[in-house]
Design a protein around this motif. Structure first.
Motif, PDB file in Angstrom:
ATOM      1  N   TRP A   1       0.513  -5.786 -17.225  1.00  0.00           N
ATOM      2  CA  TRP A   1       0.104  -4.850 -18.269  1.00  0.00           C
ATOM      3  C   TRP A   1       1.131  -4.860 -19.385  1.00  0.00           C
ATOM      4  N   ASP A   2       0.709  -5.315 -20.556  1.00  0.00           N
ATOM      5  CA  ASP A   2       1.632  -5.553 -21.664  1.00  0.00           C
ATOM      6  C   ASP A   2       2.331  -4.280 -22.122  1.00  0.00           C
TER       7      ASP A   2
ATOM      8  N   CYS B   1      -6.241 -17.907 -18.819  1.00  0.00           N
ATOM      9  CA  CYS B   1      -5.257 -16.968 -18.276  1.00  0.00           C
ATOM     10  C   CYS B   1      -4.043 -17.724 -17.743  1.00  0.00           C
TER      11      CYS B   1
ATOM     12  N   GLU C   1      -2.440 -12.538 -16.707  1.00  0.00           N
ATOM     13  CA  GLU C   1      -2.770 -11.995 -18.020  1.00  0.00           C
ATOM     14  C   GLU C   1      -3.413 -13.107 -18.859  1.00  0.00           C
ATOM     15  N   PRO C   2      -4.204 -12.750 -19.869  1.00  0.00           N
ATOM     16  CA  PRO C   2      -4.769 -13.774 -20.754  1.00  0.00           C
ATOM     17  C   PRO C   2      -3.667 -14.552 -21.455  1.00  0.00           C
ATOM     18  N   GLU C   3      -3.935 -15.821 -21.688  1.00  0.00           N
ATOM     19  CA  GLU C   3      -2.932 -16.678 -22.323  1.00  0.00           C
ATOM     20  C   GLU C   3      -2.818 -16.406 -23.813  1.00  0.00           C
TER      21      GLU C   3
ATOM     22  N   GLU D   1      -2.881 -14.360 -27.287  1.00  0.00           N
ATOM     23  CA  GLU D   1      -2.607 -12.998 -27.739  1.00  0.00           C
ATOM     24  C   GLU D   1      -3.894 -12.283 -28.134  1.00  0.00           C
TER      25      GLU D   1
ATOM     26  N   ASP E   1      -6.661 -12.357 -26.800  1.00  0.00           N
ATOM     27  CA  ASP E   1      -7.401 -11.892 -25.628  1.00  0.00           C
ATOM     28  C   ASP E   1      -6.652 -10.822 -24.839  1.00  0.00           C
ATOM     29  N   ARG E   2      -5.451 -10.500 -25.257  1.00  0.00           N
ATOM     30  CA  ARG E   2      -4.635  -9.586 -24.440  1.00  0.00           C
ATOM     31  C   ARG E   2      -4.995  -8.118 -24.618  1.00  0.00           C
TER      32      ARG E   2
ATOM     33  N   THR F   1      -5.560  -6.721 -21.046  1.00  0.00           N
ATOM     34  CA  THR F   1      -4.475  -6.211 -20.206  1.00  0.00           C
ATOM     35  C   THR F   1      -3.431  -5.453 -21.020  1.00  0.00           C
ATOM     36  N   ARG F   2      -3.859  -4.878 -22.135  1.00  0.00           N
ATOM     37  CA  ARG F   2      -2.909  -4.148 -22.973  1.00  0.00           C
ATOM     38  C   ARG F   2      -2.327  -2.938 -22.242  1.00  0.00           C
TER      39      ARG F   2
ATOM     40  N   GLN G   1     -10.952  -6.071 -17.327  1.00  0.00           N
ATOM     41  CA  GLN G   1      -9.747  -6.055 -16.492  1.00  0.00           C
ATOM     42  C   GLN G   1     -10.081  -6.432 -15.054  1.00  0.00           C
TER      43      GLN G   1
END
Length: 549
Positions: free
Chosen positions: A54-55, A99, A116-118, A120, A122-123, A126-127, A140
């Protein structure tokens, strides 16, 4: 595989509470998963953890000048993970999402992968843990479940048992079924085969904690994995219940306390084809939560007089450390020789953190006139406005009675450790039977902090009234017909009576008996309610196809 070799397990969970600074957890579910992984490592068991990175983690919740909780989202530190040389792809809303995966390099010696997505772009998926709406949640859960299965396969892991800790991970089961159908099996044969390899842990008896999704949303987000309406209906019904799917796709399921087992079996008895639900009570990782000075004070090689003296001395040191931290954070100087009651949990209404506050006359006559102090900590879900109102109520009480009530903001694992080591009493007042387990009380018990609790969650198993702690009242069958206000009034009256007649006099006038109870609490809890015991029980009773009784 040898009959004596432990089964190879893949453990899926949405969150992991490993350390306060590694903010990929929100509360009890994540801390349980973190303790599980620590015990897996300590016991050298062949289990792998799967989760998400989770970013921005979960909320950092601070209190503004008006007493309102405000949410902030600092970035999650990345210095405890290493990125694997592997890639995988899932489909979200018809779009391929590349990912990556990381391995956690600290906190546990077990293998724990976080996906996590590769890209940015797509992130957003998992924000934030439990952030966003239904589309975010479905995305998620696709990354966790579908991505988790594909990651294990990409890395060449052979898995005997897939363990889904709550319903968030059930898309992993759908992916396993889909892969078998792709190889030519019928849906029913694929489901039967997959079911032999999946176990499921159900947690909350609160409806809001059991997710459902409508089929339209699932198809829009590609969470249906191409299954027909009939197949989706057979698994999860309409709307699609993640918990019901978890039960139908598993060969065995567990609740997280004996009482919760009774509750869960009644709650889910309508689920046709569901797995049998056994009870395996949660546990906590003793090396993380029990202060080593407490453990050293009560070793059997010391005579009883030395144990008693050292245990009390250590407890007072831990209480002084907590009071010093409270003073640092709030400026409030608590009195170390007066009884200190702790209450720290997720700020959910059913946990009734405000139960004692709603009768000011009793609070003042029973508590304040005897010098009793209360320290509260809690964090509400960012979208739980009732929970935030409860936090405001606790802050308001701390400002009205600053000599006796303190509220500590941004409850996290570090604060939880301080509180469950440094208080004298751990208070727990949920509406029975809505507390599935309640592991904070186990942590307190391991440190000789005496529980005073409603007979809910784990406490009916650990409580010997007046010996290991105190129980608030007895279960009443008429509660099913009584209104919440009447139940609250009765429980509050019993709570104050237990404190006035038993807890406060024993603390103030019978130090030797208090210390004896502390020792009984530690002895009762440090194995029976440990995550080491829980993991061993998982292997014996949940993972094996011929489980021990």
């Amino acid at each position: 595989m040898s009959a004596f070799s432990p089964l190879r397990v893949a453990y899926f969970c949405m969150e992991y509470g490993l350390a306060a600074e590694f903010t990929i957890y929100s509360g009890g579910l994540g801390v349980l998963a973190g303790d599980y992984m620590k015990s897996i490592g300590d016991l050298r068991m062949p289990a792998i953890g799967l989760g998400l990175f989770w970013d921005q983690g979960y909320t950092k919740q601070l209190i503004d000048n008006a007493g309102n909780p405000e949410d902030a989202y600092p970035p999650t530190p990345r210095d405890s993970i290493s990125t694997l040389d592997v890639s995988l792809e899932v489909t979200v809303a018809g779009k391929p999402i590349a990912c990556i995966a990381h391995r956690v390099e600290r906190y546990t010696s077990a293998t724990l992968y976080l996906i996590e997505p590769e890209r940015e772009a797509d992130r957003w998926i998992t924000r934030r843990l439990y952030g966003g709406g239904e589309d975010d949640r479905l995305a998620q859960e696709i990354v966790l479940g579908v991505g988790g299965v594909r990651l294990l396969q990409a890395l060449g892991h052979t898995i005997d048992v897939y363990h889904f800790n709550e319903g968030h991970a059930v898309f992993a089961g759908l992916e396993l079924v889909r892969q078998r159908c792709e190889k030519g099996l019928s849906f029913s044969d694929a489901l039967a085969d997959v079911k032999e390899h999946i176990v499921f842990t159900t947690h909350t008896p609160v409806p809001a904690g059991n997710e459902v999704h409508d089929w339209a949303a699932m198809r829009r987000m590609s969470a249906d994995l191409g299954f027909s309406s009939d197949e989706l209906g057979e698994l999860g019904g309409s709307p699609f219940s993640m918990t019901e799917t978890g039960l139908r796709i598993s060969r065995r399921a567990n609740a997280v306390a004996e009482l919760h087992g009774e509750t869960a079996r009644g709650m889910w008895q309508h689920v046709s084809g569901g797995a049998p639900i056994i009870a395996i009570t949660n546990g906590v990782h003793a090396p993380t939560w029990q202060d080593p000075r407490i453990r050293a004070s009560v070793v059997q090689d010391k005579d009883e007089e030395a144990q008693n003296a050292e245990l009390w001395l250590v407890h007072q040191k831990l209480k002084a450390e907590l009071c010093a931290e409270i003073a640092r954070r709030t400026g409030v100087e608590l009195r170390i020789d007066d009884l200190l009651i702790g209450f720290a949990r997720r700020a959910a209404v059913y946990k009734r953190a405000n139960l004692v506050l709603e009768d000011e006359n009793q609070m003042e006559s029973v508590f304040f006139e005897h010098g009793v102090q209360l320290v509260y900590a809690g964090k509400a879900h960012p979208h739980d406005f009732s929970g935030k109102a409860l936090v405001r109520r606790l802050v308001e009480a701390s400002r009205r009675w600053p000599e006796n009530i303190v509220f500590l903001e941004n409850y996290d694992m570090a604060l939880g450790a301080l509180l469950t080591r440094g208080c004298d009493v751990w208070l727990n007042t949920p509406r029975r039977p809505k507390e599935a387990s309640g592991t904070s009380g186990m942590k307190a018990a391991m440190n000789g902090v005496l529980n005073v609790s409603i007979a809910d969650g784990w406490w009916p198993e650990g409580c010997r009234h007046g010996e290991t702690g105190w129980q608030i009242g007895m279960p009443d069958p008429s509660d099913a017909e009584a209104g919440e206000a009447a139940i609250d009034r009765r429980d509050r009256e019993v709570l104050y009576r237990v404190f006035a007649d038993e807890v406060i006099p024993r603390y103030q006038d019978h130090r030797s008996r208090w210390v004896a109870m502390m020792k009984e609490s530690i002895a009762m809890s440090q194995w029976r309610f440990s995550s080491d015991r829980m993991v061993q029980e998982y292997y014996a009773r949940l993972y094996r196809r011929d489980p021990s009784p």
